[in-house]
Design a protein around this motif. Structure first.
Motif, PDB file in Angstrom:
ATOM      1  N   UNK A  68       0.848  -1.198   0.000  1.00 17.03           N
ATOM      2  CA  UNK A  68       0.000   0.000   0.000  1.00 17.03           C
ATOM      3  C   UNK A  68       0.886   1.252   0.000  1.00 17.03           C
ATOM      4  N   UNK A  69       0.340   2.387  -0.407  1.00 12.32           N
ATOM      5  CA  UNK A  69       1.148   3.614  -0.439  1.00 12.32           C
ATOM      6  C   UNK A  69       1.679   4.018   0.933  1.00 12.32           C
ATOM      7  N   UNK A  70       1.022   3.600   1.996  1.00 10.48           N
ATOM      8  CA  UNK A  70       1.447   3.987   3.336  1.00 10.48           C
ATOM      9  C   UNK A  70       2.520   3.074   3.917  1.00 10.48           C
ATOM     10  N   UNK A  71       2.956   2.069   3.160  1.00 11.81           N
ATOM     11  CA  UNK A  71       3.935   1.105   3.671  1.00 11.81           C
ATOM     12  C   UNK A  71       5.323   1.739   3.774  1.00 11.81           C
ATOM     13  N   UNK A  72       6.085   1.273   4.754  1.00  7.37           N
ATOM     14  CA  UNK A  72       7.463   1.721   4.921  1.00  7.37           C
ATOM     15  C   UNK A  72       8.305   1.165   3.769  1.00  7.37           C
ATOM     16  N   UNK A  73       9.444   1.779   3.473  1.00  2.00           N
ATOM     17  CA  UNK A  73      10.285   1.282   2.379  1.00  2.00           C
ATOM     18  C   UNK A  73      10.722  -0.170   2.582  1.00  2.00           C
ATOM     19  N   UNK A  74      10.999  -0.552   3.820  1.00  2.00           N
ATOM     20  CA  UNK A  74      11.409  -1.924   4.102  1.00  2.00           C
ATOM     21  C   UNK A  74      10.275  -2.915   3.829  1.00  2.00           C
ATOM     22  N   UNK A  75       9.056  -2.512   4.174  1.00  2.00           N
ATOM     23  CA  UNK A  75       7.907  -3.374   3.910  1.00  2.00           C
ATOM     24  C   UNK A  75       7.655  -3.507   2.414  1.00  2.00           C
ATOM     25  N   UNK A  76       7.800  -2.425   1.678  1.00  2.00           N
ATOM     26  CA  UNK A  76       7.630  -2.476   0.224  1.00  2.00           C
ATOM     27  C   UNK A  76       8.677  -3.382  -0.410  1.00  2.00           C
ATOM     28  N   UNK A 102      13.148  -8.291  10.883  1.00  2.00           N
ATOM     29  CA  UNK A 102      12.340  -8.888   9.817  1.00  2.00           C
ATOM     30  C   UNK A 102      11.099  -9.551  10.398  1.00  2.00           C
ATOM     31  N   UNK A 103      11.218 -10.196  11.565  1.00  2.00           N
ATOM     32  CA  UNK A 103      10.039 -10.825  12.164  1.00  2.00           C
ATOM     33  C   UNK A 103       9.002  -9.781  12.570  1.00  2.00           C
ATOM     34  N   UNK A 104       9.446  -8.617  13.036  1.00  2.00           N
ATOM     35  CA  UNK A 104       8.502  -7.558  13.389  1.00  2.00           C
ATOM     36  C   UNK A 104       7.801  -7.052  12.128  1.00  2.00           C
ATOM     37  N   UNK A 105       8.568  -6.829  11.052  1.00  2.00           N
ATOM     38  CA  UNK A 105       7.966  -6.382   9.791  1.00  2.00           C
ATOM     39  C   UNK A 105       6.968  -7.411   9.265  1.00  2.00           C
ATOM     40  N   UNK A 106       7.365  -8.686   9.328  1.00  2.00           N
ATOM     41  CA  UNK A 106       6.478  -9.744   8.829  1.00  2.00           C
ATOM     42  C   UNK A 106       5.227  -9.875   9.679  1.00  2.00           C
ATOM     43  N   UNK A 107       5.346  -9.666  10.981  1.00  2.00           N
ATOM     44  CA  UNK A 107       4.173  -9.720  11.847  1.00  2.00           C
ATOM     45  C   UNK A 107       3.159  -8.654  11.436  1.00  2.00           C
ATOM     46  N   UNK A 108       3.646  -7.455  11.150  1.00  2.00           N
ATOM     47  CA  UNK A 108       2.751  -6.386  10.709  1.00  2.00           C
ATOM     48  C   UNK A 108       2.093  -6.738   9.380  1.00  2.00           C
ATOM     49  N   UNK A 109       2.874  -7.317   8.456  1.00  2.00           N
ATOM     50  CA  UNK A 109       2.327  -7.674   7.145  1.00  2.00           C
ATOM     51  C   UNK A 109       1.369  -8.855   7.241  1.00  2.00           C
ATOM     52  N   UNK A 110       1.647  -9.791   8.145  1.00  2.00           N
ATOM     53  CA  UNK A 110       0.733 -10.917   8.346  1.00  2.00           C
ATOM     54  C   UNK A 110      -0.589 -10.432   8.939  1.00  2.00           C
TER      55      UNK A 110
END
Length: 142
Positions: A68-76, A102-110
């Protein structure tokens, strides 16, 4: 038996002094790589370790949607990488981020249902090749 022969020593060239590296700036280590600890804190936020998804290094991650446009660069970047199944260890290596980040980023994406986590395929769970060949031959005879 003859005594060992002595070799003539030649004078060594005086050691050349290497220029001293510039002093490390704040947030850098001695090799010039920036340790951006503040950035990692911003990326992970104030997330507790208790609300992280149970992921290990071999868990496969697959992106379900675009960032999504609001995603952080790492999430994108993570979502672009995971168009095909990729393990958490590979994601961590490609993004050059620690496993915990990475686990924190993935938790948010999950949580946002932008990625799926899959258990790795265990080879022992796959059917035997000879069994598959027998089924194939049986179907061909029909």
């Amino acid at each position: 038996m003859s005594p060992p022969q002595r070799r003539r020593r030649f004078p060594k060239a005086p050691p050349q002094e290497k220029p001293a590296p510039p002093p490390a700036a704040e947030g850098e280590d001695g090799q010039g790589r920036t340790r951006d600890l503040e950035r990692l804190y911003v990326v992970t936020g104030q997330a507790d370790g208790a609300d992280r998804a149970e992921l290990d290094l071999v868990t496969l991650i697959v992106a379900c949607a675009d960032a999504p446009p609001s995603a952080q660069p790492e999430q994108s970047a993570l979502l672009r990488l995971c168009q095909a199944p990729m393990s958490v260890a590979e994601v961590s290596a490609y993004l050059n981020l620690p496993f915990s980040v990475v686990t924190v980023l993935l938790t948010e994406l999950l949580t946002a249902e932008l990625v799926q986590a899959r258990a790795p395929i265990v080879r022992s769970e796959l059917p035997d090749r000879s069994l598959l060949e027998a089924v194939m031959h049986g179907l061909q005879k029909l």
